[in-house]
Scaffold this active site. Structure first.
Site, PDB file in Angstrom:
ATOM      1  N   GLY A 153      52.506  45.734  31.494  1.00 47.77           N
ATOM      2  CA  GLY A 153      51.038  45.606  31.708  1.00 47.77           C
ATOM      3  C   GLY A 153      50.304  47.041  32.356  1.00 47.77           C
ATOM      4  CD  GLN A 154      52.413  52.317  34.403  1.00 49.62           C
ATOM      5  OE1 GLN A 154      53.621  52.031  33.968  1.00 49.62           O
ATOM      6  NE2 GLN A 154      52.151  53.322  35.045  1.00 49.62           N
ATOM      7  CG  HIS A 206      49.014  52.293  39.952  1.00 47.25           C
ATOM      8  ND1 HIS A 206      49.182  52.663  38.741  1.00 47.25           N
ATOM      9  CD2 HIS A 206      48.638  50.914  39.708  1.00 47.25           C
ATOM     10  CE1 HIS A 206      48.801  52.094  37.818  1.00 47.25           C
ATOM     11  NE2 HIS A 206      48.428  50.787  38.184  1.00 47.25           N
ATOM     12  CG  LEU A 207      52.810  51.038  45.847  1.00 45.05           C
ATOM     13  CD1 LEU A 207      53.357  50.470  47.318  1.00 45.05           C
ATOM     14  CD2 LEU A 207      54.002  50.416  44.886  1.00 45.05           C
ATOM     15  CG  HIS A 208      48.062  46.554  41.310  1.00 41.88           C
ATOM     16  ND1 HIS A 208      46.546  46.718  40.771  1.00 41.88           N
ATOM     17  CD2 HIS A 208      48.692  47.043  40.370  1.00 41.88           C
ATOM     18  CE1 HIS A 208      46.684  47.181  39.488  1.00 41.88           C
ATOM     19  NE2 HIS A 208      48.033  47.394  39.369  1.00 41.88           N
TER      20      HIS A 208
HETATM   21  P1  AMP Z   1      47.731  49.044  35.783  1.00 44.17           P
HETATM   22  O1  AMP Z   1      47.687  48.068  34.953  1.00 44.17           O
HETATM   23  O2  AMP Z   1      48.871  48.529  36.850  1.00 44.17           O
HETATM   24  O3  AMP Z   1      48.115  50.190  35.412  1.00 44.17           O
HETATM   25  O4  AMP Z   1      46.475  49.169  36.603  1.00 44.17           O
HETATM   26  C1  AMP Z   1      45.389  49.857  36.674  1.00 44.17           C
HETATM   27  C2  AMP Z   1      44.309  49.570  37.556  1.00 44.17           C
HETATM   28  O5  AMP Z   1      43.342  50.713  37.843  1.00 44.17           O
HETATM   29  C3  AMP Z   1      43.530  48.325  37.150  1.00 44.17           C
HETATM   30  O6  AMP Z   1      43.553  47.196  38.078  1.00 44.17           O
HETATM   31  C4  AMP Z   1      42.188  48.928  37.054  1.00 44.17           C
HETATM   32  O7  AMP Z   1      41.068  47.979  37.675  1.00 44.17           O
HETATM   33  C5  AMP Z   1      42.426  50.206  38.084  1.00 44.17           C
HETATM   34  N1  AMP Z   1      41.364  51.187  37.750  1.00 44.17           N
HETATM   35  C6  AMP Z   1      41.009  51.877  36.703  1.00 44.17           C
HETATM   36  N2  AMP Z   1      40.008  52.948  36.784  1.00 44.17           N
HETATM   37  C7  AMP Z   1      39.864  52.907  38.073  1.00 44.17           C
HETATM   38  C8  AMP Z   1      39.075  53.493  38.739  1.00 44.17           C
HETATM   39  N3  AMP Z   1      38.319  54.780  38.425  1.00 44.17           N
HETATM   40  N4  AMP Z   1      38.799  53.245  40.318  1.00 44.17           N
HETATM   41  C9  AMP Z   1      39.626  52.240  40.738  1.00 44.17           C
HETATM   42  N5  AMP Z   1      40.387  51.610  40.011  1.00 44.17           N
HETATM   43  C10 AMP Z   1      40.630  51.959  38.799  1.00 44.17           C
END
Ligand code: AMP
Ligand code: ZN
Length: 118
Positions: free
Chosen positions: A99-100, A106-108
């Site tokens: 799901g990336q 990045h760490l959520h």
């Molecule tokens: P992933 O699916 O783990 O790659 O998560 C990417 C995350 O980045 C998602 O939760 C998005 O909401 C977040 N995201 C995308 N663009 C931005 C942005 N410009 N500022 C802050 N978060 C973002």
């Protein structure tokens, strides 16, 4: 330090794209997720462009260790309750099947009151 000029999170770490900063030092940047999935939801990134967890090298281990050590402190600063009764969730999506969506590691960090007790 490696940097990808086309990478969204490299641009955020450099301040080229605005973000709601949570923390910054010479190696790490943290900012609020633009589409939060929890009452508290921020992202922690290395400033170094590492595309995904699967591309981490042994030399990156101290940096990742530092991020893991920092996460609980930032979670608490952002409003997550401390200790066993509080807490937070750490998620690292890795690759398409994981799901990336953004290919900069990045760490959520997600927390806050849960809608149910599951
Ligand atoms: P992933 O699916 O783990 O790659 O998560 C990417 C995350 O980045 C998602 O939760 C998005 O909401 C977040 N995201 C995308 N663009 C931005 C942005 N410009 N500022 C802050 N978060 C973002
Ligand atoms: Zn990047």
């Amino acid at each position: 330090m490696s940097h990808d000029p086309n990478c969204l999170f490299c641009k955020i770490a450099k301040g080229e794209i605005p973000s709601q900063k949570v923390y910054e030092d010479e190696e790490i940047y943290a900012f609020k997720d633009i589409n939060p999935a929890a009452p508290i939801h921020f992202l922690m990134i290395p400033k170094k462009h590492i595309p995904m967890l699967a591309s981490v090298e042994v030399a990156d281990a101290p940096l990742l260790g530092k991020m893991m050590e920092l996460a609980p402190r930032l979670a608490q600063e952002q409003g997550c309750r401390p200790g066993k009764e509080g807490g937070f969730r750490l998620v690292v999506n890795n690759g398409v099947d994981g799901g990336q969506e953004v290919y900069h590691l990045h760490l959520h960090v997600m927390g806050g009151p849960r809608p149910c007790n599951k």
